[in-house]
Structures are given as C-alpha cells and as structure tokens.
Scaffold this motif. Structure first.
Motif, PDB file in Angstrom:
ATOM      1  N   ALA A   1      -8.883   7.921   0.062  1.00 15.15           N
ATOM      2  CA  ALA A   1      -8.522   7.239  -1.185  1.00 15.15           C
ATOM      3  C   ALA A   1      -9.596   7.518  -2.213  1.00 15.15           C
ATOM      4  O   ALA A   1     -10.724   7.921  -1.870  1.00 15.15           O
ATOM      5  CB  ALA A   1      -8.396   5.733  -0.958  1.00 15.15           C
TER       6      ALA A   1
ATOM      7  N   PHE B   1     -10.581   2.996  -5.726  1.00 13.17           N
ATOM      8  CA  PHE B   1      -9.639   2.149  -4.988  1.00 13.17           C
ATOM      9  C   PHE B   1     -10.356   1.400  -3.870  1.00 13.17           C
ATOM     10  O   PHE B   1     -10.124   0.201  -3.655  1.00 13.17           O
ATOM     11  CB  PHE B   1      -8.513   2.999  -4.400  1.00 13.17           C
ATOM     12  CG  PHE B   1      -7.543   2.218  -3.543  1.00 13.17           C
ATOM     13  CD1 PHE B   1      -6.472   1.545  -4.124  1.00 13.17           C
ATOM     14  CD2 PHE B   1      -7.698   2.130  -2.164  1.00 13.17           C
ATOM     15  CE1 PHE B   1      -5.581   0.809  -3.351  1.00 13.17           C
ATOM     16  CE2 PHE B   1      -6.816   1.403  -1.369  1.00 13.17           C
ATOM     17  CZ  PHE B   1      -5.752   0.737  -1.978  1.00 13.17           C
TER      18      PHE B   1
ATOM     19  N   ASP C   1      -1.734   5.264  -3.249  1.00 12.02           N
ATOM     20  CA  ASP C   1      -3.053   4.638  -3.086  1.00 12.02           C
ATOM     21  C   ASP C   1      -3.891   5.348  -2.038  1.00 12.02           C
ATOM     22  O   ASP C   1      -5.114   5.470  -2.181  1.00 12.02           O
ATOM     23  CB  ASP C   1      -2.891   3.168  -2.665  1.00 12.02           C
ATOM     24  CG  ASP C   1      -2.067   2.369  -3.646  1.00 12.02           C
ATOM     25  OD1 ASP C   1      -2.343   2.462  -4.852  1.00 12.02           O
ATOM     26  OD2 ASP C   1      -1.125   1.676  -3.212  1.00 12.02           O
TER      27      ASP C   1
ATOM     28  N   VAL D   1       0.854  -1.185   0.000  1.00 14.11           N
ATOM     29  CA  VAL D   1       0.000   0.000   0.000  1.00 14.11           C
ATOM     30  C   VAL D   1       0.889   1.235   0.000  1.00 14.11           C
ATOM     31  O   VAL D   1       1.735   1.414   0.871  1.00 14.11           O
ATOM     32  CB  VAL D   1      -0.929   0.029   1.236  1.00 14.11           C
ATOM     33  CG1 VAL D   1      -1.813   1.269   1.200  1.00 14.11           C
ATOM     34  CG2 VAL D   1      -1.785  -1.224   1.299  1.00 14.11           C
ATOM     35  N   ARG D   2       0.696   2.099  -0.983  1.00 10.96           N
ATOM     36  CA  ARG D   2       1.492   3.312  -1.110  1.00 10.96           C
ATOM     37  C   ARG D   2       0.772   4.473  -0.429  1.00 10.96           C
ATOM     38  O   ARG D   2      -0.338   4.843  -0.825  1.00 10.96           O
ATOM     39  CB  ARG D   2       1.739   3.636  -2.582  1.00 10.96           C
ATOM     40  CG  ARG D   2       2.460   2.528  -3.367  1.00 10.96           C
ATOM     41  CD  ARG D   2       2.404   2.804  -4.862  1.00 10.96           C
ATOM     42  NE  ARG D   2       1.024   2.864  -5.318  1.00 10.96           N
ATOM     43  CZ  ARG D   2       0.661   3.391  -6.492  1.00 10.96           C
ATOM     44  NH1 ARG D   2       1.567   3.890  -7.304  1.00 10.96           N
ATOM     45  NH2 ARG D   2      -0.625   3.412  -6.842  1.00 10.96           N
TER      46      ARG D   2
ATOM     47  N   ASN E   1     -10.624  -2.603  -3.745  1.00 12.92           N
ATOM     48  CA  ASN E   1      -9.756  -3.191  -2.708  1.00 12.92           C
ATOM     49  C   ASN E   1     -10.377  -3.100  -1.313  1.00 12.92           C
ATOM     50  O   ASN E   1      -9.767  -2.571  -0.377  1.00 12.92           O
ATOM     51  CB  ASN E   1      -8.396  -2.477  -2.699  1.00 12.92           C
ATOM     52  CG  ASN E   1      -7.701  -2.505  -4.041  1.00 12.92           C
ATOM     53  OD1 ASN E   1      -7.033  -3.467  -4.386  1.00 12.92           O
ATOM     54  ND2 ASN E   1      -7.860  -1.421  -4.796  1.00 12.92           N
TER      55      ASN E   1
ATOM     56  N   ASP F   1      -2.607   8.527  -9.375  1.00 10.50           N
ATOM     57  CA  ASP F   1      -2.276   7.142  -9.019  1.00 10.50           C
ATOM     58  C   ASP F   1      -0.816   6.949  -8.630  1.00 10.50           C
ATOM     59  O   ASP F   1      -0.271   5.852  -8.725  1.00 10.50           O
ATOM     60  CB  ASP F   1      -2.634   6.175 -10.163  1.00 10.50           C
ATOM     61  CG  ASP F   1      -4.137   6.098 -10.403  1.00 10.50           C
ATOM     62  OD1 ASP F   1      -4.890   6.147  -9.412  1.00 10.50           O
ATOM     63  OD2 ASP F   1      -4.556   6.003 -11.573  1.00 10.50           O
TER      64      ASP F   1
END
Length: 333
Positions: free
Chosen positions: A225, A229, A84, A33-34, A233, A81
């Motif tokens: 987010a 996303f 995240d 996860v960024r 997710n 992008d």
C-alpha cells in the motif's frame, strides 16, 4: 407487595428494551478495503481462504476484491487511489520508488514465497531436460514482470541464454498468453495455475517443470500500500494482516481437499479436482508463505534476480520499502 412486584416487572421490561440498544452502540465499525489482485489464481489461495472462512469479517473488514490484470495496471490503480491495497510482485514497488515517488509503495505482508509458474510443453515430453528448449519457440511472460525475470533466471541456471538459444516471445499481454499458446503460438509456454493443469487435462499442453522449485524463495507476491495509507489507517492494516496470517496458518494445517472445498465457489469455472491438484502442487513446493514477514534474504534474492535480468533500476535497502513491524506485532499476539 403487589405494587413492588409490578415495579420490578416494569424495571425488567425497560432494561430488556434498553440492553439491545446499548449493545448496538458498542458494535465495531466496518471498514471497506479495496484490494486489487494482479491476477485471479489458486496461487493466492490463502487470500481466498481469508474471505471464505470469514477471517476478514472477524476483523470488521469488508473486502472489495477485484482483478487488475498485470503489474502495471495494478500499480496504476494503487497510485491513482483506485484501490487501497495491491497484491502484486514486490518488484513493482522498486520500479515506483526508482521513479522518485513522494509517497512510496510499501510491502507489508507477504503471501507467496516462490514463483508460481510452470513450464508447459505443447507436446508430451519423456524425460524432460532443460536443454531440450534450445532452438524452441518460448512464449514467455511480460518483460520486466516477476514471472519473466524468474523464468530467465532459471533458464540461465540451466545454461540457456534466453535471448540467444530461444525464439523468445514477450510481446503478448499477460491476460492473453494462455490463449495465444492454445491458438498455436510457441513450443513452450510459462503459465500460472490453474491454466497449466487445465491445459494438461484437456490435452493442450503438458507440465514439464516448475519455475518455483527451481528459483528458491523470493517475495513473489505481497500485499502493499502507499505509505500514506498505512500511516492514516494503522488499525486497518493490522486487522488486514491479522486475517491473512490466520488464513496462512489455516492453509498450512489443512489438506488440499479441505482448501479446495473452501474456495471452490471463488473458482466457479474450475473443476474441484483441478483446484485440489493445483493447491497440492503449490503446497508441496512451499509456494504459500507460512507467515506475512518478507525477510531481508528474500528481498536481496529478488534484487539479484532483477539485476541479472537487467531490470533493476537501482538497489533499494530492505527497510526502505518493506515494513515487517505490522506482521511481527500480529505474530506475537
């Protein structure tokens, strides 16, 4: 009998070889996860606790954390992008929504619930009162950002017109405000920690007031987010929120000294005594949210502050840009 014993031994050996392979097959997949944080500050201690105490790792998450320096840069990284999840002021999600985004940015886990800045004077002030700022040069935060809006909100509460009673400077980039003050710009400055405490220790300035204590509860910094996303997710979002909530409870139940020791390695340039001082200051004024839920009262307070600062592009309902279902589910576990 001997043949039977050899057969049993062979079976056990085969089982022993296969068992680790079976176990490996059940190993949970690790998700990267960024995260882009608007600044690197002790104000976000629960996030760093989730890293140092292994709470993200427990959830099968590998966190790629980078500092994106400023709300505009953080939001740009999220929308393009490059990251995240963004850790930034909730006002940025309103700005994006007002521009007509087809993929709105949704707040799903709150980290801090007060302003995190402090008023720092260049000179030592005995018995500080807010009216002492009148006529002074005030080095404020970036226009349109949460620190600036809360700063103006607090000043007005104390009978000070930021644009009439002060020489207000707002054109300094977020990352350079502290350096500008250290170089001689301004009589007062609005600073985050640990910079404020470091300046005080070095004699470069003196903390005279807390904007967090003055402004009340507000969703100052939240994890957000893009809605796409979160839709794609959902398990990652839940695992992430679960780790943050565990960290929030850990911070609430441990001393500033214990917290400082845990996150010391993430602030290598900050002395441990400063870390402890700062954490204690934030804990004592209730800056760290005790759970990830961003409630409607806080959301409305945020918009009132934005409106008073002339920065609210349009009123947005709580359920439009805030998702509390993830946090609520986690807290019921």
């Amino acid at each position: 009998m001997q043949r039977k014993g050899k057969w049993l031994l062979t079976a056990l050996l085969i089982f022993g070889l296969l068992f680790p392979l079976v176990g490996c097959g059940k190993k949970e997949e690790v998700h990267t996860v960024r995260i882009g944080e608007v600044t690197h500050s002790l104000f976000y201690a629960p996030q760093y606790i989730a890293v140092s105490e292994g709470f993200f790792e427990e959830q099968g998450l590998k966190v790629d954390l980078k500092t994106t320096w400023g709300g505009d840069k953080t939001m740009t990284a999220l929308l393009s992008d490059g990251i995240d999840i963004a850790l930034v002021g909730s006002e940025t999600s309103i700005y994006v929504y007002a521009q007509g985004s087809s993929d709105p940015v949704t707040n799903f886990a709150q980290l801090t619930q007060t302003d995190g800045t402090f008023l720092v004077s260049r000179n030592k002030v005995e018995n500080f009162t807010w009216d002492q700022l009148k006529g002074a040069t005030f080095l404020g935060q970036r226009k349109g950002g949460m620190p600036q809006m809360v700063g103006e909100f607090v000043l007005k509460r104390h009978g000070i017109d930021p644009h009439q009673d002060l020489n207000l400077i707002q054109n300094v980039d977020f990352a350079n405000i502290a350096n500008a003050f250290a170089s001689g710009t301004g009589d007062y400055v609005q600073l985050f920690e640990p910079t404020a405490s470091i300046f005080e220790k070095e004699g470069k300035g003196y903390i005279v007031a807390s904007f967090g204590e003055e402004s009340g509860h507000v969703p100052y910094t939240t994890f957000m987010a893009k809605q796409s996303f979160l839709n794609e997710n959902p398990e990652v979002a839940e695992k992430f929120t679960r780790a943050i909530y565990k960290a929030q409870k850990w911070v609430d139940s441990h001393s500033a000294q214990e917290i400082a020791k845990s996150i010391e390695s993430q602030f290598e340039d900050t002395p441990i005594d400063i870390i402890e001082t700062v954490v204690e200051r934030y804990k004592s004024q209730g800056s760290y949210a005790q759970n990830p839920i961003l409630d409607e009262k806080e959301w409305n307070n945020l918009q009132n502050i934005m409106d008073e600062a002339g920065e609210l592009p349009k009123e947005v309902s709580h359920d439009t840009l805030v998702n509390t279902s993830i946090a609520e589910k986690i807290m019921k576990e």
